[in-house]
Enzyme design. Structure first.
Site, PDB file in Angstrom:
ATOM      1  N   SER A 179       0.839  -1.194   0.000  1.00 15.21           N
ATOM      2  CA  SER A 179       0.000   0.000   0.000  1.00 15.21           C
ATOM      3  C   SER A 179       0.882   1.254   0.000  1.00 15.21           C
ATOM      4  O   SER A 179       1.687   1.423  -0.918  1.00 15.21           O
ATOM      5  CB  SER A 179      -0.953  -0.045   1.194  1.00 15.21           C
ATOM      6  OG  SER A 179      -1.927   0.965   1.109  1.00 15.21           O
ATOM      7  N   ASP A 276     -12.349  -0.027   0.337  1.00 14.02           N
ATOM      8  CA  ASP A 276     -11.652  -1.060  -0.421  1.00 14.02           C
ATOM      9  C   ASP A 276     -11.799  -0.820  -1.917  1.00 14.02           C
ATOM     10  O   ASP A 276     -10.825  -0.920  -2.675  1.00 14.02           O
ATOM     11  CB  ASP A 276     -12.217  -2.438  -0.046  1.00 14.02           C
ATOM     12  CG  ASP A 276     -11.419  -3.587  -0.652  1.00 14.02           C
ATOM     13  OD1 ASP A 276     -10.216  -3.693  -0.360  1.00 14.02           O
ATOM     14  OD2 ASP A 276     -12.003  -4.376  -1.422  1.00 14.02           O
ATOM     15  N   HIS A 310      -7.900  -4.554  -1.556  1.00  9.20           N
ATOM     16  CA  HIS A 310      -6.698  -3.959  -0.982  1.00  9.20           C
ATOM     17  C   HIS A 310      -6.257  -4.777   0.228  1.00  9.20           C
ATOM     18  O   HIS A 310      -6.620  -4.493   1.370  1.00  9.20           O
ATOM     19  CB  HIS A 310      -7.001  -2.519  -0.587  1.00  9.20           C
ATOM     20  CG  HIS A 310      -5.772  -1.691  -0.382  1.00  9.20           C
ATOM     21  ND1 HIS A 310      -4.926  -1.352  -1.413  1.00  9.20           N
ATOM     22  CD2 HIS A 310      -5.236  -1.137   0.749  1.00  9.20           C
ATOM     23  CE1 HIS A 310      -3.933  -0.610  -0.937  1.00  9.20           C
ATOM     24  NE2 HIS A 310      -4.099  -0.482   0.364  1.00  9.20           N
TER      25      HIS A 310
END
Length: 331
Positions: A179, A276, A310
């Site tokens: 991320s 998400d 994610h």
């Protein structure tokens, strides 16, 4: 070159988004140095003063530092290979956590990094990067110094080489992250070209300007809320355009030549989870843009698109580790 891989079981969503505020937060030439002969009795240096340490675990070493670059005392976990006592030197993987409250130098230990790296001849360095530090020196901070880029590159990297048996050279280092940390890995690999021979981004943004600069806006908003007490990474209301371009992977494509490049993103975020959906949809689009530019430049890379949103995919990280070990200098 785009590759696909079979889906497999992934670990629980330790790094997942929890809501709108967290969504913004989550995205968010080295010389050869003398290396220490052992893992114990690490010493101060390079602007770092050890204020807390844990060195009893045979593999995982812990240090907390005082540094003028960060307004609090950041920490690092250093995971040694099983056979570190052999006296050999080892390549190093710098591994960066994602953003969000509770994400820190412990994130990958909670995700099972000890088991994932068992038997692999690799030192793994996992430092703090702030809840929304974006692996950057911010344009402005109201919370004291938050110069994460200087801490990682100018202080921690040479400190690791001085205190552990590493290969302090281009072919001795890799950088990866999840991320926000995946963005940090891509940024550092290009900006500090001679430091890292391999770079990996697991659901990390690769494009700062697409969709009217959505990721850059996320960086500014999340850092203002969770890191800088109203300050910003790139500047508001006007960005520091030179800094954005210097940090933007798709604008620095040529600087990935000669490196191993590994990308993975999700294709099916949860449709009822706004955070998400927005996050991984943007990540996937940016990685595809980056992939296309790498293809246009004739730069070899691996790019995978996996089911899900994610999240940290342990099976893809394990595949990535194999590639890291194969690319770097052998222990």
């Amino acid at each position: 070159m785009q590759k696909s891989s079979p889906s497999g079981p992934s670990r629980r969503r330790l790094f997942g988004l929890a809501g709108g505020a967290t969504a913004a937060t989550l995205l968010g030439g080295a010389g050869v140095l003398a290396s220490a002969t052992g893992a114990h009795a690490a010493s101060d240096g390079f602007g770092l003063r050890i204020v807390e340490r844990g060195e009893n675990d045979p593999r995982m070493k812990y240090y907390r530092f005082a540094t003028d670059e960060i307004g609090w005392d950041p920490a690092v976990n250093v995971l040694l290979p099983d056979d570190y006592a052999s006296g050999r030197r080892y390549p190093v993987l710098y591994l960066f956590h994602g953003g969000g409250v509770g994400q820190d130098f412990m994130s990958f230990d909670r995700a099972g990094i000890r088991e994932l790296t068992a038997g692999r001849p690799l030192i793994v360095v996992m430092p703090d990067g702030g809840p929304a530090g974006w692996y950057s020196n911010p344009v402005h901070s109201n919370a004291g110094p938050r110069n994460w880029e200087t801490f990682h590159i100018a202080q921690l990297l040479p400190w690791i080489d001085a205190n552990f048996r590493t290969y302090a050279e281009f072919d001795g280092r890799a950088v990866a992250g999840f991320s926000m940390g995946g963005f940090g890995a891509l940024k550092y690999a290009a900006k500090y070209y001679g430091h890292f021979a391999s770079v990996s981004s697991h659901s990390g943004p690769a494009s700062l300007r697409r969709d009217a600069g959505l990721v850059t806006h996320w960086a500014n908003v999340s850092s203002a809320a969770a890191e800088l007490a109203g300050g910003s990474v790139y500047g508001v209301p006007l960005w520091d355009e030179r800094r954005v371009s210097a940090d933007n992977p798709v604008e620095q494509v040529a600087r990935y030549g000669g490196k191993r490049v590994f990308l993975v993103a999700g294709t099916s975020p949860e449709p009822v989870n706004w955070a998400d959906w927005v996050t991984e949809t943007q990540v996937l689009a940016g990685q595809r843009e980056f992939r296309d530019r790498l293809n246009d430049a004739g730069i070899a890379h691996e790019q995978y698109e996996e089911p899900g949103g994610h999240l940290f995919r342990a099976h893809m990280f394990s595949r990535d580790l194999d590639g890291v070990v194969a690319r770097l200098r052998k222990a």
